[in-house]
Design an enzyme around this catalytic site. Structure first.
Site, PDB file in Angstrom:
ATOM      1  N   ASP A 622       0.712  -1.262   0.029  1.00 40.16           N
ATOM      2  CA  ASP A 622       0.002  -0.213   0.117  1.00 40.16           C
ATOM      3  C   ASP A 622       0.989   1.322   0.035  1.00 40.16           C
ATOM      4  OD1 ASP A 622      -2.791   1.074   0.395  1.00 40.16           O
ATOM      5  OD2 ASP A 622      -1.715   1.858   2.152  1.00 40.16           O
ATOM      6  N   GLU A 651       1.341   0.418  -4.939  1.00 43.54           N
ATOM      7  CA  GLU A 651       0.846   1.665  -5.431  1.00 43.54           C
ATOM      8  C   GLU A 651       2.192   2.628  -5.655  1.00 43.54           C
ATOM      9  OE1 GLU A 651      -3.434   2.197  -3.588  1.00 43.54           O
ATOM     10  OE2 GLU A 651      -1.918   2.081  -2.294  1.00 43.54           O
TER      11      GLU A 651
END
Length: 921
Positions: A622, A651
């Site tokens: 993340d 990400e």
């Protein structure tokens, strides 16, 4: 609603200059409403400026930012929130993040003081002042006191430490070797600090006329001079030196000012950030204060000094190491003056034993306790700077309900039957994966799921489960669909769910205990059930040859100060700026400082633990940009050494402005060669429109201007931001933002359901036939809907659950997805592994307007088919594709796709509206 809430805000600035300052306020609770500016009335009291406001609504809390009204400056970086139960009149002090609810406390804070101070090297203290001072040549009246011994440590110098980011613009960028995509924090163009009052940069420039100015502190909002300076270099070129003097905000260059004299010391510089040099190095476990003449003293917190090698512990025994005869404990707490081990023989009982730990290597404390402590609980009691707190061991592998205590367990006893024979399910190359994102609770909680262990890890172990019309559900449906890998949304213990309340819901992106499974998904949160049952989930999927990737959130924790990290080593594990504020690159109030050696070690140890103990096959990181290139490179090297097939991706963006240096942020393109992939938001936005605009259309949903974006995605973005197709995670939706079905409805409200289904299938066909790693949000195969909710992190089961009745309702869609996935799995031409393979074997064909067609040639990647043609037609009319010579077999047309022949064509072929064509030869 005509109601409003009266709030009076008093604001004190040390320079008494309130020009252009105002208050930005908004309803915060019970409703998070729109903000508005409120002016200081011009009537100042003895404290400072006053704003008498009426905030709309009957509020319990009100958000507040004191700012310059052009947003060029904020009193403190983070938002403040007024608790109206404490009072409707508040006092704010310049640079102070505290809201004061009475005048006397505010007045005590409004005297000049050292706001915060850090020991950033052995003999270097960084001190922030609430009111600027004018420095002298010497120590400027600063003193440092070791309160533990009562001794004074002499300060030998005090110089300005105000950050200066100075950047040259225009043609000077390229002339001096700066990046074309210049930004104010681009290190290529920083002026170098000569002394606190002088910054310079030299470079040889060819003849020509240049324009430049200086951007300060990473922002165009503060630049000098206001207009660009013109500089003309004569024929033959010349070495030019650029100079900036912070004390007077003046800019010079050696062409326009060849004989300019520059300051040689910090004398006369006015600053509120001071770097002090000490005569001797203090003990980091001592209680230290710094003061200055006319300023209230403040405690010194060891920060970057802890990055020195002497505090870098490399052992693998942090946490507790259990055996039946004894358990050893080791915690890294280099600034602690005392550490106690608190032992409990039950989960909720009082302390059974309190034992003093001993100082050991590299800032650690250790203790070995004889006897069998299996299933006992423990805490650390840590004293730092005179404050004593209890903390759960960050390295704990088991915990009590709701993480109130660490737990001592025999990990071998948590293994399910047959665990030693369990093996990873990782691909030869990441492009061989088809990743399916699932939230543990969402997957099975639906009343129609047919599963017994609804909302639990064990639901993934059930076979033979059926939904409406006897469709397969659960793990059998995953096998039928053909996906290779399940990506579990966070299963590391997180903070937002009360494990004793079975109906509480959250996605889990607020991590608390990184090495322990979340207890809400176990049949009981007590004991070791959570450990065994997560292993059973992984084992069950592995038995079906399905891998398990973990969605991990190492970029931030649920909170600071109350977190166990901050209790043990205050502010070390989090990024803080020069003013002592926690930076907020995550958008969640903090970011984990992986550039610090022991914070980085924690993340490395944690991912290693999940691989070795739980047989995890991969990780989705993340906000991976925040972890840094150095950390991600080490993660990749270590984990690929354990399992060469492990799949790592994340990400490539942040959730706010990060405190990590820009050259370390893992944004798109920065992952090249690291053995990790990044989510491709280019193809996502290209397919279904910008996710932040619900009505925006994409290639598959009506926008005719996305052909080039789709072509870039088809070739694995190798001409954009990847060095190999394994580095792009191609997707159209994930848990964030709308489901694709909801987005299509919002962007095409007048279309028929039949056309919207075609759009959905087309978008996914692009993902599954493009080079790279395909990813899908679980439930999309049955047109998952969340009723239009684009941020359902706490919206509960009714919004988030997999509605298994939709599989029966949209079985044709499920079958289309399954056929696409099986086609990809069977044909390596869609899974080329290198950029060279793609360049040699993939050719785009001429095709009608607003379509994309390409050919995969010459048994690409050892495919059994010699040549393959794919065409995407998002138009609402059929289109004609002229074919290369020869006889072509149709294997995908309209709503059918697979390996069996749907007919033969030569010369040209009609491609139906909103569909994908696939031909083989």
């Amino acid at each position: 609603d005509s109601t409003s809430t009266k709030v009076i805000v008093h604001y004190h600035r040390f320079d008494s200059n309130y020009t252009n300052w105002d208050v930005w306020m908004w309803p915060y609770q019970p409703v998070n409403g729109n903000g508005a500016a409120y002016q200081f009335t011009g009537t100042n009291d003895d404290f400072g400026a006053v704003a008498d406001t009426q905030v709309p609504g009957d509020n319990t809390q009100v958000g507040l930012i004191v700012r310059k009204n052009d947003w060029s400056e904020k009193n403190t970086p983070n938002d403040l929130h007024i608790d109206l139960a404490k009072g409707h009149e508040v006092w704010i002090v310049q640079g102070d993040p505290t809201i004061y609810y009475n005048l006397s406390d505010a007045q005590a804070a409004a005297i000049p003081s050292v706001s915060n101070a850090y020991l950033d090297d052995e003999k270097t203290v960084l001190a922030k002042l609430s009111m600027p001072m004018t420095l002298a040549d010497a120590a400027s009246g600063f003193t440092v006191i070791d309160k533990t011994t009562g001794e004074k440590i002499p300060v030998t110098s005090a110089v300005s430490a105000n950050p200066v980011t100075a950047v040259l613009v225009g043609d000077l960028q390229q002339a001096l070797g700066a990046a074309n995509n210049w930004s104010p924090d681009d290190d290529h163009t920083l002026l170098k600090k000569i002394n606190p009052n002088l910054y310079q940069l030299s470079g040889t420039l060819p003849a020509g006329t240049y324009q430049y100015k200086i951007a300060l502190d990473h922002s165009w909002n503060t630049s000098y001079p206001g207009n660009n300076v013109s500089l003309t270099v004569p024929e033959g070129g010349e070495k030019v030196t650029f100079t900036y003097i912070p004390s007077t905000n003046q800019v010079f260059d050696s062409v326009n000012h060849p004989n300019q004299a520059f300051p040689t010391s910090s004398a006369g510089v006015q600053t509120n950030l001071v770097q002090l040099t000490l005569a001797s190095a203090p003990d980091v476990t001592h209680n230290l204060d710094v003061a200055a003449d006319g300023y209230k003293a403040h405690n010194i917190l060891p920060r970057n000094v802890l990055n020195l090698p002497r505090y870098d512990y490399s052992g693998n025994d942090l946490g507790n190491v259990y055996s039946k005869d004894a358990t050893s404990f080791r915690v890294w707490a280099p600034t602690a003056s005392n550490v106690q081990l608190l032992l409990y023989n039950s989960e909720k009982g009082s302390i059974t034993k309190q034992l003093e730990m001993q100082k050991s290597d590299n800032g650690t404390w250790k203790l070995q306790v004889s006897g069998n402590l299996e299933n006992w609980y423990y805490l650390y009691q840590v004293t730092v700077n005179g404050t004593t707190q209890t903390a759960v061991d960050p390295y704990a592998r088991a915990i009590s309900v709701n993480a109130t205590r660490g737990m001592i367990v025999d990990l071998k006893a948590t293994d399910p039957a047959g665990w030693q024979g369990d093996h990873e399910q990782t691909p030869a190359n990441p492009v061989d994966e088809v990743i399916y994102e699932a939230h543990v609770r969402d997957f099975s909680i639906d009343a129609n799921s047919g599963m017994k262990n609804k909302g639990k890890y064990l639901a993934f172990t059930e076979h033979g489960t059926k939904g409406p019309d006897h469709v397969k559900t659960g793990i059998d449906s995953l096998k039928e669909l053909g996906i290779t890998t399940v990506q579990l949304q966070p299963v590391e213990e997180f903070n937002s769910i009360d494990e004793t309340q079975p109906d509480t819901y959250n996605w889990g992106y607020d991590p608390r205990n990184y090495n322990v499974p979340e207890g809400a998904y176990a049949t009981t949160p007590e004991g070791t059930a959570r450990i065994t049952e997560l292993k059973q989930l992984i084992q069950s999927l592995h038995q079906q040859r399905i891998g398990v990737n973990m969605d991990v959130v190492y970029n931030h924790t649920f909170d600071v100060m109350v977190s166990d990290f901050d209790k043990i080593v205050p502010q070390y594990y989090y990024r803080t700026d020069s003013n002592g504020n926690y930076t907020n690159g995550s958008g969640c109030g903090n970011e984990f400082a992986t550039e610090h050696p022991m914070a980085q070690k924690f993340v490395l140890d944690s991912v290693n633990y999940w691989v070795n103990e739980y047989h995890v096959d991969g990780f989705r990181f993340d906000l991976m940009a925040l972890l840094g290139k150095d950390t991600m490179a080490k993660i990749s090297n270590e984990l690929h050494a354990i399992n060469p097939g492990i799949v790592l991706y994340g990400e490539p963006w942040t959730g706010g402005t990060s405190g990590l240096s820009s050259d370390q942020l893992v944004t798109k393109g920065q992952q090249k060669g690291l053995g990790i992939g990044v989510f491709n938001d280019n193809i996502r936005n290209g397919l279904d429109g910008n996710v932040f605009d619900k009505t925006a259309q994409g290639f598959a949903t009506g926008d005719p201007n996305q052909v080039d974006v789709i072509k870039n995605g088809v070739i694995g973005s190798i001409q954009d931001f990847t060095s190999a197709p394994s580095e792009t995670i191609n997707y159209v939706t994930s848990h964030d933002n709308m489901t694709l079905w909801d987005k299509i409805l919002a962007s095409n409200p007048s279309d028929t359901e039949a056309d919207r289904i075609k759009m959905d299938e087309l978008a996914h066909a692009v993902v599954f036939t493009s080079q790279g790693v395909p990813f899908m949000q679980g439930g999309e195969e049955m047109l998952r809907t969340k009723g239009g909710n684009d941020n359902s992190y706490n919206a509960g089961d009714s919004v988030n659950q997999f509605d298994w009745s939709r599989k029966a309702q949209f079985k044709d869609v499920f079958d289309y997805f399954s056929s696409m996935i099986h086609l990809r799995n069977q044909h390596p031409a869609f899974r080329m592994t290198t950029a060279d393979q793609i360049k040699q074997n993939l050719t785009f064909l001429e095709s009608p307007t607003n379509t994309v067609a390409f050919e995969l040639k010459n048994y690409a990647n050892h495919d059994t088919w010699k040549n393959i043609i794919v065409m995407y037609n998002p138009n609402k009319t059929s289109q004609t594709l002229n074919l290369p010579s020869g006889d072509w077999t149709i294997v995908g047309l309209g709503d059918q796709i697979g390996e069996k022949s749907l007919g033969h064509v030569m010369g040209n072929v009609q491609v139906p509206a909103i569909s994908t064509l696939i031909l083989k030869q």
